[in-house]
Design an enzyme around this catalytic site. Structure first.
Site, mmCIF file in Angstrom:
data_model
loop_
_atom_site.group_PDB
_atom_site.id
_atom_site.type_symbol
_atom_site.label_atom_id
_atom_site.label_comp_id
_atom_site.label_asym_id
_atom_site.label_seq_id
_atom_site.Cartn_x
_atom_site.Cartn_y
_atom_site.Cartn_z
ATOM 1 N N ASP A 137 -4.414 -6.340 -14.653
ATOM 2 C CA ASP A 137 -4.233 -4.914 -14.405
ATOM 3 C C ASP A 137 -3.967 -4.741 -12.906
ATOM 4 O O ASP A 137 -4.242 -5.647 -12.109
ATOM 5 C CB ASP A 137 -5.497 -4.172 -14.831
ATOM 6 C CG ASP A 137 -5.474 -2.715 -14.466
ATOM 7 O OD1 ASP A 137 -4.497 -2.027 -14.820
ATOM 8 O OD2 ASP A 137 -6.423 -2.255 -13.807
ATOM 9 N N ASP A 182 -4.252 -1.248 -10.725
ATOM 10 C CA ASP A 182 -5.149 -0.346 -10.010
ATOM 11 C C ASP A 182 -6.608 -0.719 -10.210
ATOM 12 O O ASP A 182 -7.077 -0.875 -11.350
ATOM 13 C CB ASP A 182 -4.932 1.102 -10.468
ATOM 14 C CG ASP A 182 -3.578 1.634 -10.040
ATOM 15 O OD1 ASP A 182 -3.211 1.443 -8.864
ATOM 16 O OD2 ASP A 182 -2.879 2.238 -10.883
#
Length: 353
Positions: free
Chosen positions: A78, A80
């Site tokens: 991922d 953020d």
């Protein structure tokens, strides 16, 4: 939450020094699992050590992946609050969506209102994943009916006249920052020809610019699977490529549903399809995310062995139990990326196959 030392140890591959450190909670249910000895230069402090629930199962996974070698391995991450810091200078760091200022206060405010309403639902530690999935399917199912969050946000970006120059300026003025060790991790994986897939429900063009401005270089092994923009000759946003990628459908299926990623760089569709097939044949995975839903990023990949690292940045007391039972390793308090780097370094050292 303080971590104190304990002298428990267990067996591991000979080249990996592993010790267990207990957290001072009742019955000591949580374990901290360093991949390096306490004398290692990367072990800057105990707070950088991961909490684990099943150390022996993790050791078995390490052995299987190490024996298979780097040609069967890929990293799925991922973006953020996983690759980037959750807090910067003591304040909540910006996200790839949140940093964007399109130069129109009206549209910026409308996008912020959508984020303020739906983001708490996304990160809530008390809403089960299945319920979140149903919610997000409603949120994202129809632009004409719902006109909210990502779909509505994308519409607002187009209506507001976003330009690529605004993206570059927004990134330059943002407070987004990578965790320490991300550059070194990418460099090691590039040297070993191990692909990195960055899955994000955010904006690919923004992520690409963040990588360019903050890391100072591009990596040939890093691929962004996210929402790519289409700009006209004047540099103004006119549409988005492919289908919408949101927080609960960003997985290996997105390799098929996303628009071609490298057409701007002269890579034809056939080459892109061949690359996607090659990714799916790499069936040993290191997965990194900051939400339980990120564990689904490997959906669509018939993986053999997966090691998952969870970054628990907030709501630690409420969420640690579910995170430690779901991820193989859990890092708390916005830890750096040194542990992940040490893991892959030990898995695929020059001596390893």
């Amino acid at each position: 939450m303080l971590i104190t030392s304990c002298c428990t140890r267990f067996h591991a591959p000979s080249s990996i020094c592993i010790s267990v450190v207990s957290l001072p909670l009742r019955h000591c249910p949580y374990k901290v699992f360093p991949f390096f000895s306490q004398n290692c230069s990367l072990a800057k402090n105990q707070m950088e050590q991961p909490v684990i629930a099943h150390p022996r199962a993790l050791t078995d996974k390490i052995t299987l992946i190490r024996d298979a070698g780097p040609s069967k391995f890929q990293v799925i991450a991922d973006f953020d609050a996983t690759l980037t810091k959750y807090r910067v200078s003591g304040l909540r760091g910006q996200t790839s969506h949140g940093l964007l200022q399109q130069g129109n206060a009206y549209y910026d405010a409308k996008r912020q209102a959508l984020y303020d309403h739906y983001h708490p639902l996304e990160i809530s530690p008390v809403i089960p994943i299945d319920e979140k999935t149903k919610l997000m399917e409603v949120v994202y199912s129809s632009l004409l009916i719902n006109r909210i969050w990502w779909s509505k946000t994308h519409e607002l970006l187009i209506e507001g006249g976003l330009t690529y120059e605004a993206i570059k300026k927004s990134v330059a003025n943002s407070s987004i920052a990578f965790r320490e060790g991300v550059t070194e991790l990418f460099e090691f994986l590039e040297k070993k020809e191990i692909p990195v897939l960055i899955f994000s429900a955010g904006l690919a063009d923004v992520i690409e610019e963040v990588l360019r401005q903050n890391l100072g270089r591009t990596f040939k092994n890093v691929k962004i699977v996210s929402n790519w923009m289409v700009f006209n000759d004047d540099g103004q946003l006119v549409s988005f490529k492919g289908k919408l990628i949101h927080v609960l459908n960003k997985n290996e299926h997105a390799l098929d549903m996303a628009a071609p990623l490298h057409d701007r760089l002269g890579v034809d569709i056939g080459e892109e399809d061949e690359e996607n097939v090659n990714m799916k044949e790499r069936r040993n995975v290191l997965l990194m995310g900051d939400h339980l839903g990120d564990l689904r990023m490997s959906d669509g990949l018939d993986y053999e062995t997966r090691i998952s690292i969870g970054f628990l940045n907030d709501n630690i007391e409420k969420s640690l139990e579910s995170y430690r039972e779901s991820f193989d390793l859990v890092y708390v308090n916005d830890a750096p990326m040194w542990g992940a780097l040490e893991l892959v370094s030990r898995l695929f050292s020059t001596e390893a196959r």
